[in-house]
Scaffold this motif. Sequence first.
Motif, mmCIF file in Angstrom:
data_model
loop_
_atom_site.group_PDB
_atom_site.id
_atom_site.type_symbol
_atom_site.label_atom_id
_atom_site.label_comp_id
_atom_site.label_asym_id
_atom_site.label_seq_id
_atom_site.Cartn_x
_atom_site.Cartn_y
_atom_site.Cartn_z
ATOM 1 N N GLN A 176 -31.397 -10.205 14.221
ATOM 2 C CA GLN A 176 -30.819 -10.737 12.982
ATOM 3 C C GLN A 176 -31.698 -11.880 12.476
ATOM 4 O OE1 GLN A 176 -26.912 -11.130 15.088
ATOM 5 N NE2 GLN A 176 -26.070 -10.682 13.055
ATOM 6 N N LEU A 196 -40.185 -15.720 7.236
ATOM 7 C CA LEU A 196 -38.743 -15.526 7.352
ATOM 8 C C LEU A 196 -38.228 -16.096 8.672
ATOM 9 C CD1 LEU A 196 -38.293 -11.909 5.926
ATOM 10 C CD2 LEU A 196 -37.942 -14.091 4.753
ATOM 11 N N GLY A 234 -35.413 -19.029 9.014
ATOM 12 C CA GLY A 234 -34.229 -18.881 9.843
ATOM 13 C C GLY A 234 -34.075 -19.979 10.859
ATOM 14 N N GLU A 262 -28.071 -17.568 5.621
ATOM 15 C CA GLU A 262 -28.533 -16.225 5.289
ATOM 16 C C GLU A 262 -29.857 -15.875 5.947
ATOM 17 O OE1 GLU A 262 -26.781 -17.693 1.308
ATOM 18 O OE2 GLU A 262 -27.233 -18.508 3.277
ATOM 19 N N TYR A 263 -30.628 -16.886 6.316
ATOM 20 C CA TYR A 263 -31.913 -16.626 6.962
ATOM 21 C C TYR A 263 -31.794 -16.635 8.484
ATOM 22 C CZ TYR A 263 -34.219 -16.880 2.457
ATOM 23 O OH TYR A 263 -34.607 -16.626 1.169
ATOM 24 N N LYS A 291 -29.302 -15.265 10.104
ATOM 25 C CA LYS A 291 -28.903 -13.874 10.346
ATOM 26 C C LYS A 291 -29.223 -13.130 9.058
ATOM 27 C CE LYS A 291 -25.393 -14.593 13.894
ATOM 28 N NZ LYS A 291 -23.990 -14.327 14.315
ATOM 29 N N TYR A 292 -30.407 -12.567 9.021
ATOM 30 C CA TYR A 292 -30.978 -12.109 7.758
ATOM 31 C C TYR A 292 -30.631 -10.666 7.420
ATOM 32 C CZ TYR A 292 -34.428 -11.699 4.027
ATOM 33 O OH TYR A 292 -35.036 -11.514 2.815
ATOM 34 N N HIS A 293 -30.256 -10.446 6.155
ATOM 35 C CA HIS A 293 -30.043 -9.107 5.629
ATOM 36 C C HIS A 293 -31.273 -8.739 4.804
ATOM 37 C CE1 HIS A 293 -25.701 -8.869 6.613
ATOM 38 N NE2 HIS A 293 -25.713 -10.175 6.378
ATOM 39 N N LYS A 299 -33.331 -13.977 -2.867
ATOM 40 C CA LYS A 299 -33.780 -13.415 -1.594
ATOM 41 C C LYS A 299 -34.696 -12.219 -1.808
ATOM 42 C CE LYS A 299 -31.224 -12.611 1.890
ATOM 43 N NZ LYS A 299 -30.107 -12.110 2.702
ATOM 44 N N GLU A 334 -38.334 -12.469 -0.292
ATOM 45 C CA GLU A 334 -38.731 -11.540 0.771
ATOM 46 C C GLU A 334 -39.998 -10.795 0.385
ATOM 47 O OE1 GLU A 334 -37.140 -7.339 2.421
ATOM 48 O OE2 GLU A 334 -35.676 -8.972 2.569
#
Length: 266
Positions: free
Chosen positions: A95, A105, A109, A116-117, A119-121, A237, A241
Amino acid sequence: MQVKSLLTRSITGISLILLAINVYGLFQNIRPDNLDNADLRFENDAPISFSKVMDKLSNLPEGTQDTLSELPKLVSTALAHIHWNEEPDPTKFNQLIPIWENYILFLMGKFSGIPEYKKYHFTHYKRSLERGIGLCGDASMVSSQILDKRSIPNQIVSFATHVVVAAKTENNQEVTLDPDYGVFIPHTIADIANNPAIVTPYYAQAGYSEREAVGVQSVFIGEYQRWDGVQHFVTKKYYFESLSYIAKWAIPLLGLGLAFLLGRKA
């Protein structure tokens, strides 16, 4: 002169380390290999392999109606539902993006303090499918991008506790896809929001128990919002990204170029 030489060596060293991290990452697999039923929200929900996912995607029917009916099932089998928020170790299932996947990234995190970073989607569908874990938002972003590639009009629709996709058929009729559950619903979002009970038979047909099929009605109660694709759904994001995957290579290469110029002037 000594300061410039030290700076040149430092820039060269850091750049080479970053390049080495990137090259190492090319041979790593971001998909967790330690998933078992104890880690999954639903029993026997382990995802099919990334290669099989991509093969099935390439063989999806070309017709709009067939694509819309088959895509939710495929995406559902491609992403496993882990205990996303409950898992205390964000590195267990990647994650937290590993440093070898994208050190930018990873650093976000680790040190930004932005949840959100930590546990990144992923916002890019192939990266999400490659990792093979996700929630309803991930499944809907993946589906929306695949539909975009097929020029099928669609929107991501977010309710208070669930995210689905609204898409248009060849006859310009709106239907609803729930790729999180793998369900195709031949009704509009408005119709579902006005009468959530109409979704029950479609979840039952997909193999869910009567209790589960009835229970899912609750996620369609209340207000909802439509989003014109992933760029609209998670704008900052999405672009960050995309930029980070360019920058992770550009930074060390530019660093080596700068070190070369400094060395020539030394």
